[in-house]
Motif scaffolding. Structure first.
Motif, PDB file in Angstrom:
ATOM      1  N   ARG A 265       0.833  -1.197  -0.125  1.00 21.45           N
ATOM      2  CA  ARG A 265       0.000   0.039  -0.098  1.00 21.45           C
ATOM      3  C   ARG A 265       0.750   1.275   0.076  1.00 21.45           C
ATOM      4  N   ILE A 266       1.942   1.056   0.831  1.00 24.51           N
ATOM      5  CA  ILE A 266       2.896   2.297   0.721  1.00 24.51           C
ATOM      6  C   ILE A 266       4.181   1.443   0.269  1.00 24.51           C
ATOM      7  N   GLN A 267       4.502   1.973  -0.991  1.00 21.04           N
ATOM      8  CA  GLN A 267       5.733   0.984  -1.536  1.00 21.04           C
ATOM      9  C   GLN A 267       6.957   2.152  -1.787  1.00 21.04           C
ATOM     10  N   PHE A 268       8.006   1.817  -1.102  1.00 17.94           N
ATOM     11  CA  PHE A 268       9.460   2.574  -1.312  1.00 17.94           C
ATOM     12  C   PHE A 268       9.907   2.144  -2.768  1.00 17.94           C
ATOM     13  N   CYS A 269      10.506   3.159  -3.145  1.00 15.71           N
ATOM     14  CA  CYS A 269      11.304   2.747  -4.697  1.00 15.71           C
ATOM     15  C   CYS A 269      12.624   2.605  -4.313  1.00 15.71           C
ATOM     16  N   GLN A 270      13.371   1.669  -5.199  1.00 14.00           N
ATOM     17  CA  GLN A 270      14.850   1.410  -5.186  1.00 14.00           C
ATOM     18  C   GLN A 270      15.437   1.494  -6.437  1.00 14.00           C
ATOM     19  N   TRP A 271      14.864   2.376  -7.163  1.00 12.36           N
ATOM     20  CA  TRP A 271      15.625   2.652  -8.453  1.00 12.36           C
ATOM     21  C   TRP A 271      16.481   3.979  -8.106  1.00 12.36           C
ATOM     22  N   THR A 272      16.158   4.709  -7.235  1.00 12.96           N
ATOM     23  CA  THR A 272      17.127   5.626  -6.708  1.00 12.96           C
ATOM     24  C   THR A 272      17.168   5.693  -5.136  1.00 12.96           C
ATOM     25  N   MET A 273      18.527   5.753  -4.646  1.00 12.23           N
ATOM     26  CA  MET A 273      18.796   5.693  -3.206  1.00 12.23           C
ATOM     27  C   MET A 273      19.956   6.278  -2.807  1.00 12.23           C
ATOM     28  N   GLN A 274      19.999   6.837  -1.649  1.00  9.19           N
ATOM     29  CA  GLN A 274      21.189   7.329  -1.318  1.00  9.19           C
ATOM     30  C   GLN A 274      21.911   6.579   0.031  1.00  9.19           C
ATOM     31  N   ALA A 275      22.895   6.519   0.300  1.00 12.24           N
ATOM     32  CA  ALA A 275      23.143   6.131   1.635  1.00 12.24           C
ATOM     33  C   ALA A 275      24.700   6.219   2.113  1.00 12.24           C
ATOM     34  N   LYS A 276      24.769   6.196   3.413  1.00 13.26           N
ATOM     35  CA  LYS A 276      26.008   6.226   3.935  1.00 13.26           C
ATOM     36  C   LYS A 276      26.553   4.541   3.823  1.00 13.26           C
ATOM     37  N   PRO A 277      28.018   4.300   3.872  1.00  6.12           N
ATOM     38  CA  PRO A 277      28.399   2.996   3.895  1.00  6.12           C
ATOM     39  C   PRO A 277      28.000   2.288   5.219  1.00  6.12           C
ATOM     40  N   GLY A 278      27.595   0.911   5.300  1.00  7.34           N
ATOM     41  CA  GLY A 278      27.457   0.456   6.493  1.00  7.34           C
ATOM     42  C   GLY A 278      26.071   0.716   7.197  1.00  7.34           C
ATOM     43  N   HIS A 279      25.065   1.113   6.336  1.00 15.46           N
ATOM     44  CA  HIS A 279      23.801   1.415   7.083  1.00 15.46           C
ATOM     45  C   HIS A 279      23.006   0.260   7.480  1.00 15.46           C
ATOM     46  N   PRO A 280      22.644   0.172   9.072  1.00 17.00           N
ATOM     47  CA  PRO A 280      22.085  -1.000   9.462  1.00 17.00           C
ATOM     48  C   PRO A 280      21.007  -1.529   8.743  1.00 17.00           C
ATOM     49  N   LEU A 281      20.167  -0.823   7.908  1.00 15.59           N
ATOM     50  CA  LEU A 281      18.820  -1.374   7.255  1.00 15.59           C
ATOM     51  C   LEU A 281      19.217  -1.963   6.075  1.00 15.59           C
ATOM     52  N   LEU A 282      20.367  -1.530   5.592  1.00 14.60           N
ATOM     53  CA  LEU A 282      20.849  -2.114   4.369  1.00 14.60           C
ATOM     54  C   LEU A 282      21.429  -3.603   4.705  1.00 14.60           C
ATOM     55  N   ARG A 283      21.954  -3.574   5.686  1.00 14.97           N
ATOM     56  CA  ARG A 283      22.558  -4.842   6.311  1.00 14.97           C
ATOM     57  C   ARG A 283      21.301  -5.937   6.433  1.00 14.97           C
ATOM     58  N   GLU A 284      20.428  -5.552   7.084  1.00 16.65           N
ATOM     59  CA  GLU A 284      19.291  -6.370   7.217  1.00 16.65           C
ATOM     60  C   GLU A 284      18.824  -6.807   6.125  1.00 16.65           C
ATOM     61  N   LEU A 285      18.757  -5.888   5.088  1.00 16.24           N
ATOM     62  CA  LEU A 285      18.104  -6.209   3.493  1.00 16.24           C
ATOM     63  C   LEU A 285      19.077  -7.492   3.094  1.00 16.24           C
ATOM     64  N   ILE A 286      20.220  -7.092   3.207  1.00 13.98           N
ATOM     65  CA  ILE A 286      21.331  -8.121   2.600  1.00 13.98           C
ATOM     66  C   ILE A 286      21.233  -9.345   3.318  1.00 13.98           C
ATOM     67  N   LEU A 287      21.323  -9.370   4.650  1.00 14.67           N
ATOM     68  CA  LEU A 287      21.200 -10.647   5.167  1.00 14.67           C
ATOM     69  C   LEU A 287      19.928 -11.385   5.005  1.00 14.67           C
ATOM     70  N   ASN A 288      18.800 -10.824   4.764  1.00 14.30           N
ATOM     71  CA  ASN A 288      17.583 -11.301   4.174  1.00 14.30           C
ATOM     72  C   ASN A 288      17.466 -12.092   2.951  1.00 14.30           C
ATOM     73  N   ILE A 289      17.999 -11.207   2.045  1.00 12.86           N
ATOM     74  CA  ILE A 289      18.056 -11.918   0.461  1.00 12.86           C
ATOM     75  C   ILE A 289      19.246 -12.979   0.552  1.00 12.86           C
ATOM     76  N   THR A 290      20.353 -12.675   1.215  1.00  8.79           N
ATOM     77  CA  THR A 290      21.100 -13.953   1.281  1.00  8.79           C
ATOM     78  C   THR A 290      20.668 -15.174   1.695  1.00  8.79           C
ATOM     79  N   ALA A 291      19.921 -14.889   2.930  1.00 12.62           N
ATOM     80  CA  ALA A 291      19.331 -16.054   3.440  1.00 12.62           C
ATOM     81  C   ALA A 291      18.297 -16.780   2.678  1.00 12.62           C
ATOM     82  N   THR A 292      17.636 -16.078   1.995  1.00 12.15           N
ATOM     83  CA  THR A 292      16.289 -16.584   1.135  1.00 12.15           C
ATOM     84  C   THR A 292      17.054 -17.169  -0.021  1.00 12.15           C
TER      85      THR A 292
END
Ligand SMILES: *[C@@H]1O[C@H](CO)[C@@H](O)[C@H](O)[C@H]1NC(C)=O
Ligand SMILES: *[C@@H]1O[C@H](CO)[C@@H](O)[C@H](O)[C@H]1NC(C)=O
Ligand SMILES: *[C@@H]1O[C@H](CO)[C@@H](O)[C@H](O)[C@H]1NC(C)=O
Length: 494
Positions: A265-292
């Protein structure tokens, strides 16, 4: 040494094309690839052996669905680096006080020097390189032939992540995963090839310290009063920092049939993003995708290695994309079917690497922050605006598309279940903040789509225009001989 060779900038790419014959280039690439691959696999064996000997019965690749009291914001790696979360936290430490690196990342199959590079991307790419040059940003176009070796290099210390990247059965899944991996390792702006920068990059509210500062200071009396937050302390620290992650709203469809068009219902886009290295939210996403990925592609063989428990045996369904939501309940569906190039459809992509899982992890992260910490900044200028400030003739009021409609629901979710609901981002017209994550209104990365309250490309909030050249969803669905529409742009309602 590899670092230099495998960080191609556009400049290097062009030089390479001019200086070497095609054959020489292929030979060199293959040789270097072999060196890198051998090095990485040698290293990963040593590494896995090293952590198998310190086994304590803990799962090496934990699911992100059962956090058991973990505070994702302050998580620090245990000394034995036993879990993949530990390894990622240790290898890519997060320094929230640092600036966002001035790097632009784009990816495509080939580079502009190649004749197969699409003509319309020559124009969009030129705009990004021009902006980068004008504003002191480094620009990198990562082509398919170097993406893998660049990752081998960056993620040598987390071989499970590399294994997952290599297992992903389609190019789209890899392209999604790549953007998270590059931003987590190096930071900067990632933007798809079919996007055009509209504003000067240094004018992004997230880049100029002063704009961020101004947003926080202007609204310091209206931080959402949650858990007795300390306004003064929060505004002092936040105003002095840039956000750690900047994301935009992709979809906010206020219509009963929204599920026919979007995955969330609310969807965030990932065609453009900006981040500092090591952000913990990205870590969780990477963990989830690796696991899956390990479980859904490699199957039960990945659940343990040399007698060591890789996946959490009590939550094995979390690791299988075939068990997500409706599909999980469908008895006719073959849940044990491993994922291959042939049976991946559009909803798989959404929920495995795309905007669906991205959105889920964002909300889970936000809720974890407010559950585990006392002083989390929640700033939503639209929500705290006094009714008198809302112009009676404003379109938001006339069309009833005002976040005020959800005020009570948001309040209840925060107070009774310590959960940040999607309604928190409904119809937002100003940047919002949850801790150090800035969520921009739909106009930021989707201006001019003519719906969902998005304003035009000339709006001050419009940063990037998305030209929607991708028809990946259609081809993925026809590939799996299944059509399911969530992911597209609905027609503008009459
Ligand atoms: C990944 O995240 C999804 C969405 O929250 C969740 O359903 C799933 O259990 C998670 N899986 C793993 C292995 O972390
Ligand atoms: C993807 O996730 C959404 C929402 O979480 C769900 O409704 C949908 O059924 C999922 N798709 C698949 C194929 O599991
Ligand atoms: C706005 O929409 C909500 C939900 O659809 C409805 O309950 C409410 O009565 C509407 N308010 C106005 C002023 O139209």
């Amino acid at each position: 040494m590899y670092e230099k060779q495998y960080t191609p900038s556009l400049h290097q790419y062009t030089m390479g094309k001019i200086l070497t014959s095609r054959r020489l280039k292929i030979v060199c690439t293959v040789t270097l690839l072999i060196i890198v691959l051998c090095g990485a696999s040698l290293y990963s064996n040593v590494y896995i052996d090293q952590f198998t000997t310190t086994t304590t019965g803990k799962t090496i690749i934990p699911t992100t669905s059962h956090l058991n009291g973990i505070n994702l914001k302050t998580y620090s790696a245990s000394a034995d680096l036993h879990t993949l979360r530990d390894q990622l936290t240790y290898t890519f430490p997060y320094h929230s006080e640092q600036a966002i690196p001035k790097i632009i990342w784009q990816t495509w199959k080939t580079g502009p020097a190649d004749s197969s590079f699409p003509t319309n991307f020559r124009n969009t790419q030129k705009k990004w390189t021009q902006r980068a040059q004008d504003q002191g940003f480094q620009y990198s176009l990562i082509t398919d032939d170097v993406a893998g070796s660049l990752l081998e290099n960056l993620y040598a210390e987390t071989p499970l992540v590399l294994q997952a990247y290599n297992l992903l059965p389609t190019v789209i899944l890899k392209a999604d995963f790549f953007r998270y991996l590059i931003l987590f390792a190096r930071g900067g702006i990632y933007s798809d090839m079919d996007t055009v920068p509209l504003k000067s990059l240094n004018e992004w509210g997230s880049v100029t310290g002063s704009k961020m500062n101004q947003l926080v200071m202007d609204h310091r009396q209206s931080f959402i009063p949650y858990k007795n937050i300390d306004r003064d302390q929060l505004s002092a620290t936040r105003a002095a920092q840039q956000p750690g992650l900047v994301i935009g709203i992709e979809a906010d469809p206020d219509r009963d049939d929204w599920q026919e068009w979007y995955a969330r219902r609310i969807q965030f886009c990932q065609w453009t993003m900006q981040a500092k290295p090591g952000h913990p939210l990205l870590r969780e996403l990477i963990l989830n995708i690796t696991a899956t990925t390990l479980q859904s592609v490699a199957g039960s063989a990945s659940a343990s290695k040399n007698g060591v428990q890789l996946l959490d045996p009590s939550n094995l369904k979390d690791y299988n994309v075939n068990y997500r939501w409706l599909r999980g309940q469908d008895p006719k569906y073959d849940h044990n079917q491993l994922k291959t190039k042939k049976n991946v459809d559009g909803t798989d992509i959404m929920n495995w690497t795309g905007p669906g899982i991205f959105t889920d992890i964002v909300f889970e992260y936000f809720s974890n922050l407010i559950q585990s910490n006392r002083n989390i900044l929640l700033l939503n200028p639209d929500l705290t605006k006094q009714t008198s400030e809302i112009d009676a003739s404003s379109s938001a009021v006339v069309s009833n598309k005002s976040i005020k409609r959800f005020y009570q629901k948001i309040n209840e979710d925060l107070q009774t279940s310590a959960k940040l609901p999607w309604e928190f981002f409904a119809f937002i017209e100003s940047p919002t903040l949850v801790d150090d994550v800035m969520v921009l209104p739909i106009t930021a990365f989707s201006p001019g789509v003519g719906q969902m309250e998005a304003r035009g490309t000339d709006d001050p909030m419009a940063l990037v225009e998305h030209l929607f050249s991708g028809t990946w969803k259609e081809s993925a669905d026809s590939n799996a001989k299944q059509s399911n529409s969530n992911g597209g742009i609905p027609p503008v309602p009459a």
